[in-house]
Design an enzyme around this catalytic site. Sequence first.
Site, PDB file in Angstrom:
ATOM      1  N   GLU A 139       0.810  -1.222   0.000  1.00 52.13           N
ATOM      2  CA  GLU A 139       0.000   0.000   0.000  1.00 52.13           C
ATOM      3  C   GLU A 139       0.840   1.267   0.000  1.00 52.13           C
ATOM      4  O   GLU A 139       0.479   2.260  -0.637  1.00 52.13           O
ATOM      5  CB  GLU A 139      -0.946  -0.010   1.200  1.00 52.13           C
ATOM      6  CG  GLU A 139      -0.241   0.010   2.539  1.00 52.13           C
ATOM      7  CD  GLU A 139      -1.011  -0.681   3.651  1.00 52.13           C
ATOM      8  OE1 GLU A 139      -0.750  -0.346   4.812  1.00 52.13           O
ATOM      9  OE2 GLU A 139      -1.856  -1.553   3.360  1.00 52.13           O
ATOM     10  N   ASP A 262      -7.822  -2.834   5.971  1.00 56.51           N
ATOM     11  CA  ASP A 262      -8.905  -1.925   6.370  1.00 56.51           C
ATOM     12  C   ASP A 262      -9.873  -1.709   5.215  1.00 56.51           C
ATOM     13  O   ASP A 262     -11.094  -1.748   5.388  1.00 56.51           O
ATOM     14  CB  ASP A 262      -8.331  -0.574   6.808  1.00 56.51           C
ATOM     15  CG  ASP A 262      -7.405  -0.679   8.003  1.00 56.51           C
ATOM     16  OD1 ASP A 262      -7.443  -1.708   8.705  1.00 56.51           O
ATOM     17  OD2 ASP A 262      -6.631   0.277   8.231  1.00 56.51           O
ATOM     18  N   GLY A 304      13.151  -8.501   8.600  1.00 60.02           N
ATOM     19  CA  GLY A 304      12.904  -9.811   9.187  1.00 60.02           C
ATOM     20  C   GLY A 304      11.431 -10.124   9.279  1.00 60.02           C
ATOM     21  O   GLY A 304      10.599  -9.504   8.621  1.00 60.02           O
ATOM     22  N   GLY A 330      18.143  -7.641  13.802  1.00 57.71           N
ATOM     23  CA  GLY A 330      17.638  -8.592  14.792  1.00 57.71           C
ATOM     24  C   GLY A 330      18.763  -9.392  15.440  1.00 57.71           C
ATOM     25  O   GLY A 330      19.777  -9.705  14.812  1.00 57.71           O
ATOM     26  N   VAL A 346      20.029 -23.394   7.975  1.00 60.10           N
ATOM     27  CA  VAL A 346      20.652 -24.632   7.487  1.00 60.10           C
ATOM     28  C   VAL A 346      20.110 -25.825   8.271  1.00 60.10           C
ATOM     29  O   VAL A 346      19.820 -26.887   7.705  1.00 60.10           O
ATOM     30  CB  VAL A 346      22.190 -24.554   7.601  1.00 60.10           C
ATOM     31  CG1 VAL A 346      22.829 -25.907   7.254  1.00 60.10           C
ATOM     32  CG2 VAL A 346      22.741 -23.463   6.678  1.00 60.10           C
ATOM     33  N   SER A 347      19.935 -25.647   9.579  1.00 59.40           N
ATOM     34  CA  SER A 347      19.443 -26.751  10.412  1.00 59.40           C
ATOM     35  C   SER A 347      18.029 -27.172  10.032  1.00 59.40           C
ATOM     36  O   SER A 347      17.635 -28.315  10.256  1.00 59.40           O
ATOM     37  CB  SER A 347      19.487 -26.356  11.899  1.00 59.40           C
ATOM     38  OG  SER A 347      18.412 -25.487  12.243  1.00 59.40           O
ATOM     39  N   TRP A 348      17.268 -26.267   9.433  1.00 58.63           N
ATOM     40  CA  TRP A 348      15.896 -26.553   9.008  1.00 58.63           C
ATOM     41  C   TRP A 348      15.813 -27.015   7.553  1.00 58.63           C
ATOM     42  O   TRP A 348      14.732 -27.340   7.062  1.00 58.63           O
ATOM     43  CB  TRP A 348      15.030 -25.304   9.162  1.00 58.63           C
ATOM     44  CG  TRP A 348      14.708 -24.930  10.568  1.00 58.63           C
ATOM     45  CD1 TRP A 348      15.458 -24.121  11.389  1.00 58.63           C
ATOM     46  CD2 TRP A 348      13.567 -25.313  11.329  1.00 58.63           C
ATOM     47  NE1 TRP A 348      14.855 -23.986  12.604  1.00 58.63           N
ATOM     48  CE2 TRP A 348      13.680 -24.711  12.598  1.00 58.63           C
ATOM     49  CE3 TRP A 348      12.458 -26.115  11.063  1.00 58.63           C
ATOM     50  CZ2 TRP A 348      12.729 -24.879  13.597  1.00 58.63           C
ATOM     51  CZ3 TRP A 348      11.503 -26.278  12.062  1.00 58.63           C
ATOM     52  CH2 TRP A 348      11.644 -25.669  13.311  1.00 58.63           C
ATOM     53  N   LYS A 350      16.461 -24.977   5.045  1.00 57.00           N
ATOM     54  CA  LYS A 350      16.006 -23.835   4.251  1.00 57.00           C
ATOM     55  C   LYS A 350      17.155 -23.167   3.494  1.00 57.00           C
ATOM     56  O   LYS A 350      16.928 -22.433   2.534  1.00 57.00           O
ATOM     57  CB  LYS A 350      15.295 -22.831   5.163  1.00 57.00           C
ATOM     58  CG  LYS A 350      14.031 -23.428   5.774  1.00 57.00           C
ATOM     59  CD  LYS A 350      13.431 -22.568   6.873  1.00 57.00           C
ATOM     60  CE  LYS A 350      12.236 -23.286   7.499  1.00 57.00           C
ATOM     61  NZ  LYS A 350      11.657 -22.522   8.624  1.00 57.00           N
ATOM     62  N   VAL A 364      19.052  -1.408   6.839  1.00 55.54           N
ATOM     63  CA  VAL A 364      19.022  -1.694   5.400  1.00 55.54           C
ATOM     64  C   VAL A 364      19.187  -0.425   4.573  1.00 55.54           C
ATOM     65  O   VAL A 364      19.831  -0.448   3.517  1.00 55.54           O
ATOM     66  CB  VAL A 364      17.703  -2.407   5.020  1.00 55.54           C
ATOM     67  CG1 VAL A 364      17.649  -2.677   3.515  1.00 55.54           C
ATOM     68  CG2 VAL A 364      17.556  -3.710   5.780  1.00 55.54           C
TER      69      VAL A 364
END
EC number: 2.5.1.46
Length: 385
Positions: A139, A262, A304, A330, A346-348, A350, A364
Amino acid sequence: MSAANDKLPDILQDAVLKASVPVPDDFVQVKGIDYSAATATDMRASDLVNSMKTMGFQASSLGKACDIIDEMRSWRGKHIDELDEHDRKGQFDDAGYQKTTVFMGYTSNLISSGLRETLRYLVQHKMVDALVATAGGIEEDIIKCLAPTYLGEFSLEGKSLRDQGMNRIGNLLVPNDNYCKFEEWIVPIFDKMLEEQEEYVAKHGKDCLDANTDVDSPIWTPSKLIDRLGKEINDESSVLYWAHKNKIPIFCPAITDGSIGDMLFFHTFKASPKQIRLDIVADIRKINSMSMEASKAGMIILGGGLIKHHIANACLMRNGADYAVYINTGQEFDGSDAGARPDEAVSWGKIKAEAKSVKIYADVTIVFPLIVAATFANGKPLPKN
């Protein structure tokens, strides 16, 4: 130990003057920028970033991110003619060679800021293949086409701003009138979308239940809604406009979490008992399929939360991304997804164990314009890979 210290007690020699092991040959020396050198005058962004690689701390992470993005962009696989018909999936360059599918995510505050122009440049020049944004990231892009956002101060008092009808985003100010203009602009589009939806349903009956069967059908998904807004705004300053023009999907699984939500809520009262319906399942199938079909997958995550996890989870469907660049502030001590380093992904599954990845701990708006200037917009041919 030098002869000057041969009378020190042994405990001091062992504790304070402990000898080092030989330094490996591949160790990189810390070195900063010598601004007295002629090459440091009016330095190009790519040269500045290259000089920062050996500076240490987040400067070195920034340099690593640029290297990863360059490799992400330059990787090429087989030519489409070398592939069997069922393998001709994913992204291809203009010459017909496989290339990395680049997923970029960003939070709404970045569109509110002046980073919007940087993001628009990447979409305008087809340098990314799919976007994930929060509702505000959708938006605010449209609202900026209707009225400007202004610089303010972080310290401005909330009560005073509320009395003035001014909304604060950090040190940015958005007049509430901007959202009124947004409502005036979007409601007629919702009216038309609802009309198209109802006509299509009446004509096709049960056959219209699959939003992916006909990508142009008015069986709406969040990404189809966003594409329609990009078409309707018809403004070259808009990220959504260029995404529509270049057929780059923008996914927003939390599309109702903002002013658009909204407006959709208000529209249910106007259109009752009918209402616009958005199929989020069709969109998750679409982004996950893009990941599964990618020859290689790269993630550029700006911020994030939802946008970070949505892309990472899509890459899980292909057993992990090949490249990942995170930029956010974060921290991981609270277990938040935003704070997690790439190694947690990496552990997941992904991010692949052998993937090139880095996290930059920074705002950023400070570092990403520099990264883009040193990579996507450096005016140089892609590195050969």
